[in-house]
Design a protein around this motif. Structure first.
Motif, PDB file in Angstrom:
ATOM      1  N   GLU A 115      10.598   5.494  -6.552  1.00 29.56           N
ATOM      2  CA  GLU A 115      10.538   6.707  -6.630  1.00 29.56           C
ATOM      3  C   GLU A 115      10.205   7.788  -7.304  1.00 29.56           C
ATOM      4  O   GLU A 115      10.425   9.050  -7.192  1.00 29.56           O
ATOM      5  N   ASN A 116      10.819   7.612  -8.628  1.00 27.36           N
ATOM      6  CA  ASN A 116      11.290   8.383  -9.934  1.00 27.36           C
ATOM      7  C   ASN A 116       9.814   7.994 -10.791  1.00 27.36           C
ATOM      8  O   ASN A 116      10.169   8.850 -11.737  1.00 27.36           O
ATOM      9  N   GLY A 117       9.355   7.573 -10.065  1.00 31.19           N
ATOM     10  CA  GLY A 117       7.886   7.385 -11.364  1.00 31.19           C
ATOM     11  C   GLY A 117       7.757   6.714 -12.046  1.00 31.19           C
ATOM     12  O   GLY A 117       7.048   6.398 -12.992  1.00 31.19           O
ATOM     13  N   GLU A 118       8.704   5.379 -12.198  1.00 33.63           N
ATOM     14  CA  GLU A 118       9.016   4.733 -13.274  1.00 33.63           C
ATOM     15  C   GLU A 118       8.430   3.163 -13.063  1.00 33.63           C
ATOM     16  O   GLU A 118       8.353   3.053 -11.241  1.00 33.63           O
ATOM     17  N   GLU A 119       7.580   3.063 -13.356  1.00 31.17           N
ATOM     18  CA  GLU A 119       6.773   1.274 -13.833  1.00 31.17           C
ATOM     19  C   GLU A 119       7.555   0.311 -13.471  1.00 31.17           C
ATOM     20  O   GLU A 119       8.762   0.110 -14.050  1.00 31.17           O
ATOM     21  N   VAL A 120       7.852  -0.302 -11.489  1.00 29.79           N
ATOM     22  CA  VAL A 120       8.283  -1.418 -11.777  1.00 29.79           C
ATOM     23  C   VAL A 120       7.847  -3.206 -11.247  1.00 29.79           C
ATOM     24  O   VAL A 120       6.572  -2.062 -10.113  1.00 29.79           O
ATOM     25  N   GLU A 121       8.641  -3.605 -11.298  1.00 27.01           N
ATOM     26  CA  GLU A 121       7.540  -5.308 -11.751  1.00 27.01           C
ATOM     27  C   GLU A 121       8.200  -5.164  -9.772  1.00 27.01           C
ATOM     28  O   GLU A 121       8.857  -4.978  -9.103  1.00 27.01           O
ATOM     29  N   LEU A 122       6.533  -5.364  -9.113  1.00 32.26           N
ATOM     30  CA  LEU A 122       7.257  -5.976  -7.561  1.00 32.26           C
ATOM     31  C   LEU A 122       7.321  -7.369  -7.369  1.00 32.26           C
ATOM     32  O   LEU A 122       6.138  -8.000  -8.429  1.00 32.26           O
ATOM     33  N   THR A 123       8.477  -7.869  -6.723  1.00 33.59           N
ATOM     34  CA  THR A 123       8.208  -8.922  -6.625  1.00 33.59           C
ATOM     35  C   THR A 123       8.900  -9.224  -5.188  1.00 33.59           C
ATOM     36  O   THR A 123       9.348  -8.303  -4.503  1.00 33.59           O
ATOM     37  N   LYS A 124       8.956 -10.462  -5.166  1.00 29.84           N
ATOM     38  CA  LYS A 124       9.040 -10.408  -3.363  1.00 29.84           C
ATOM     39  C   LYS A 124      10.484 -10.637  -2.752  1.00 29.84           C
ATOM     40  O   LYS A 124      10.653 -10.230  -1.686  1.00 29.84           O
ATOM     41  N   GLY A 125      11.353 -10.630  -3.467  1.00 31.86           N
ATOM     42  CA  GLY A 125      13.016 -10.418  -3.438  1.00 31.86           C
ATOM     43  C   GLY A 125      12.745  -8.476  -3.107  1.00 31.86           C
ATOM     44  O   GLY A 125      13.800  -8.174  -2.761  1.00 31.86           O
ATOM     45  N   ARG A 126      12.000  -7.793  -4.233  1.00 32.72           N
ATOM     46  CA  ARG A 126      12.418  -5.777  -4.250  1.00 32.72           C
ATOM     47  C   ARG A 126      11.278  -6.127  -3.345  1.00 32.72           C
ATOM     48  O   ARG A 126      11.199  -4.690  -2.745  1.00 32.72           O
ATOM     49  N   TYR A 127      10.584  -6.680  -2.304  1.00 31.90           N
ATOM     50  CA  TYR A 127       9.097  -5.767  -1.814  1.00 31.90           C
ATOM     51  C   TYR A 127       9.912  -5.556  -0.420  1.00 31.90           C
ATOM     52  O   TYR A 127       9.544  -4.212   0.068  1.00 31.90           O
ATOM     53  N   ILE A 128      11.197  -5.902   0.070  1.00 32.50           N
ATOM     54  CA  ILE A 128      11.249  -5.190   1.255  1.00 32.50           C
ATOM     55  C   ILE A 128      12.432  -4.412   1.025  1.00 32.50           C
ATOM     56  O   ILE A 128      12.588  -2.994   1.878  1.00 32.50           O
ATOM     57  N   GLN A 129      12.891  -4.175  -0.275  1.00 28.49           N
ATOM     58  CA  GLN A 129      13.062  -3.010  -1.037  1.00 28.49           C
ATOM     59  C   GLN A 129      12.780  -1.764  -1.048  1.00 28.49           C
ATOM     60  O   GLN A 129      12.544  -0.593  -0.538  1.00 28.49           O
ATOM     61  N   PHE A 130      11.329  -2.160  -1.142  1.00 24.82           N
ATOM     62  CA  PHE A 130      10.390  -0.933  -1.615  1.00 24.82           C
ATOM     63  C   PHE A 130       9.981  -0.689  -0.250  1.00 24.82           C
ATOM     64  O   PHE A 130       9.735   0.851   0.335  1.00 24.82           O
ATOM     65  N   LEU A 131       9.945  -1.324   1.302  1.00 23.86           N
ATOM     66  CA  LEU A 131       9.187  -0.852   2.047  1.00 23.86           C
ATOM     67  C   LEU A 131      10.767   0.247   3.069  1.00 23.86           C
ATOM     68  O   LEU A 131      10.341   0.431   3.936  1.00 23.86           O
ATOM     69  N   GLU A 132      11.911  -0.374   2.502  1.00 21.00           N
ATOM     70  CA  GLU A 132      12.961   0.557   2.966  1.00 21.00           C
ATOM     71  C   GLU A 132      13.339   1.530   2.164  1.00 21.00           C
ATOM     72  O   GLU A 132      14.168   2.980   2.238  1.00 21.00           O
TER      73      GLU A 132
END
Length: 607
Positions: free
Chosen positions: A195-212
């Motif tokens: 959301e802040n324009g920062e590059e963040v590694e996509l992981t399976k753990g973070r995936y749902i967080q991104f979808l929220e």
């Protein structure tokens, strides 16, 4: 021109504080102890082979063999659990990869060495078995276990054939092992901008967080990046799944079952009609799912609802950001209706490092509870500060305390329990925590948020898992009919199910066609339907606990302590629900309908 900010990467295992890691030393303080048990299992393998051909000779021989078999299984269970859980901490750790491989190989050797036991017991005339039971009082312990062996008599092969099947056990695990390595260690996802324009590694753990995320661009980017990564491996993933399904079909055929599904369900002595009732009943209620999809679309204010919008918050100005410490407090409060004994075990789990909390590089994704007989259970999490993770904590501790009660009450022979009942304990915890939150919340927006969480639980656990169950039924029927599972066929079948289950107001994006490729449960076939049946049973039991108090709690705790001392269907009946009927599924889906009614009314109030 300034440099782009560095992507936020996952910590390494040694960067996680000890108090946030499970204490596997409670299983083995040192690797040397593990090696001692490894050698002991080898000795027990030799010892049990000495009983081959002698079980019908005397009650004493039969009893001694069953005791040695229990010792062997108990030690083998601990060996494998320790090695595998160490590997799960970091799948790239070669030491624990090797330990897991050695344990898996030894497990196959143990299975092969004990393969004669069941066929030999089946060859003992019934009147001789009865005589043995009368002669040797200690054999009474094994009465139900022996009854269970006799139940499956027509599906047990000769001793030589059983030994051969046991010997190929390691090959049978290969598809699941290969998928696990590809999915947990080798697949690397790209970075996306948050959301802040920062590059963040996509992981399976973070995936749902991104979808929220409230930012639709973030949701879409995460969704597309995840499935594009899996699509690059679609041929390999289809071949692995095809091999797994063929393995299921092979075992069912050689054991003379009508189908792989019949074989899987017979293991728990569950009628196949329970599976069919589930699919049929859930399909009857699909119009309610379509109504939920329409409400979600309306509340998000979008012209088109996409698959990546399914986890987006639909209640404005409400955000439950929950730390791990706060989650523990809320879960404990929500589970107070289960009584002091339950609460004290929960606190012991929280305070004695049963739980591995945070995500790290190489760690197995998702969450589970596991622990061998003779030690307390352990819980693996990949914690994120949100409500879903709080409910995951409640869920996994439900499994853990179920195991604790069973292991401390039942002898090893009956210390396990079927998955059919396992999901009841975990989901009942979730239902009680939700009821606690609803009772203590009067703000209409917060109430909407909580009701939506439960609607999502229904969507994910009853509707989605039933869709998975239907997909498993279809894939196995295709292979049983001699059709190969190509990536194209898998994607087509999966797409058609999504269209059926989500209805006309959902845009079924082509990316979702690949979702089958990332579901670990498909490598443990005909497992997922139990989430839906378990959710339904848990809904009924949680209501009984809140309504009746102590009598219902006492029934429930007795159920948790029962292990596998009776058939799952009977244990649940004693607890208060009859799963041979579609009624518990209907009752649960009526709760979904009622919650949806309230959600629609609240949506009008807060506009």
């Amino acid at each position: 021109m300034s440099a782009a900010p560095a992507a936020r990467m996952l910590p390494k295992r040694n960067e996680i504080p000890d108090e946030m890691k499970w204490k596997l030393e409670d299983m083995y303080a040192t690797t040397e102890q593990w090696e001692q048990d490894f050698q002991e299992v080898r000795n027990l393998i030799v010892k049990i082979q000495g009983f081959a051909g002698k079980l019908a000779e005397s009650a004493h021989n039969l009893l001694d063999c069953l005791k040695v078999q229990d010792q062997l299984a108990e030690k083998m269970g601990r060996l494998y659990a320790y090695a595998r859980m160490r590997r799960d901490e970091d799948n790239t750790n070669a030491t624990y990869q090797a330990l897991t491989d050695r344990a898996a190989t030894l497990s196959v050797q143990a299975s092969s060495a004990t393969a004669f036991v069941t066929p030999e017991i089946l060859s003992i005339p019934p009147e001789t078995l009865e005589q043995f039971m009368a002669e040797e009082p200690e054999l009474q312990l094994y009465q139900f276990a022996l009854q269970e062996i006799l139940r499956t008599k027509e599906h047990v092969l000769s001793p030589a054939e059983e030994q051969l099947l046991a010997a190929v056990g390691e090959l049978a695990h290969a598809p699941g092992t290969i998928f696990g390595m590809l999915n947990n260690a080798d697949i690397k996802f790209p970075t996306i901008r948050d959301e802040n324009g920062e590059e963040v590694e996509l992981t399976k753990g973070r995936y749902i967080q991104f979808l929220e995320s409230k930012d639709r661009r973030v949701r879409k980017d995460a969704f597309e990046a995840l499935y594009a990564t899996y699509r690059q491996q679609k041929n390999t993933l289809a071949a692995i799944l095809n091999a797994s399904v063929k393995k299921d079909v092979f075992y069912a055929k050689v054991r003379k079952y009508e189908s792989a599904r019949h074989a899987a369900m017979d293991a728990d002595n569950i009628p196949v009609e329970v599976y069919d009732n589930l699919i049929r009943t859930v399909r009857e209620y699909l119009p309610e799912m379509y109504r939920y999809v329409r409400l979600r679309k309306k509340l998000l204010g979008v012209d088109e609802l996409h698959m990546y919008d399914l986890f987006a918050p639909i209640v404005p100005d409400v955000e439950f950001k929950i730390s791990y410490e706060e989650a523990k407090r809320i879960v404990a409060k929500g589970l107070e209706p289960l009584g002091e004994e339950y609460g004290s075990i929960l606190q012991e789990g929280f305070n004695s490092r049963w739980i591995d909390v945070h995500e790290n590089q190489g760690k197995t994704s998702g969450a589970y509870s596991w622990g061998p007989y003779g030690t307390h259970p352990f819980v693996l999490l990949n914690w994120q500060d949100n409500m879903n993770n709080m409910f995951t904590l409640a869920h996994e501790m439900g499994h853990a305390i179920h195991s604790y009660f069973t292991n401390t009450t039942q002898p090893f022979t009956y210390s396990d329990y079927t998955i059919f009942v396992a999901e009841v304990a975990s989901t009942c915890n979730e239902a009680l925590v939700l009821e606690h939150l609803l009772r203590t919340t009067s703000d209409p927006r917060e109430r909407m948020y909580l009701i939506n969480h439960q609607l999502e639980a229904f969507r994910g656990t009853v509707f989605r898992q039933t869709m998975f169950a239907e997909f498993e039924k279809m894939t196995h029927e295709k292979v049983e009919a001699g059709e190969p599972l190509t990536p194209e066929l898998l994607c087509q079948m999966y797409r058609e199910l999504n269209l059926d289950y989500y209805g006309p107001d959902m845009v079924v994006d082509e990316e979702i066609d690949m979702e089958w490729a990332r579901i670990p449960h498909f490598y443990n076939a005909f497992y997922v339907y139990k989430y839906a049946t378990g959710f339904s049973a848990a809904t009924a039991l949680s209501q009984q606990i809140l309504r009746e108090g102590k009598p219902a709690v006492d029934r429930y705790i007795r159920f948790l302590k029962s292990g596998s001392s009776d058939y799952s269907i009977n244990l649940l009946k004693a607890a208060g629900v009859d799963m041979t009927s579609p009624q518990p599924i209907r009752d649960a889906l009526d709760v979904f309908k009622k919650l949806l009614d309230e959600m629609e009314q609240l949506a009008e109030q807060v506009r």
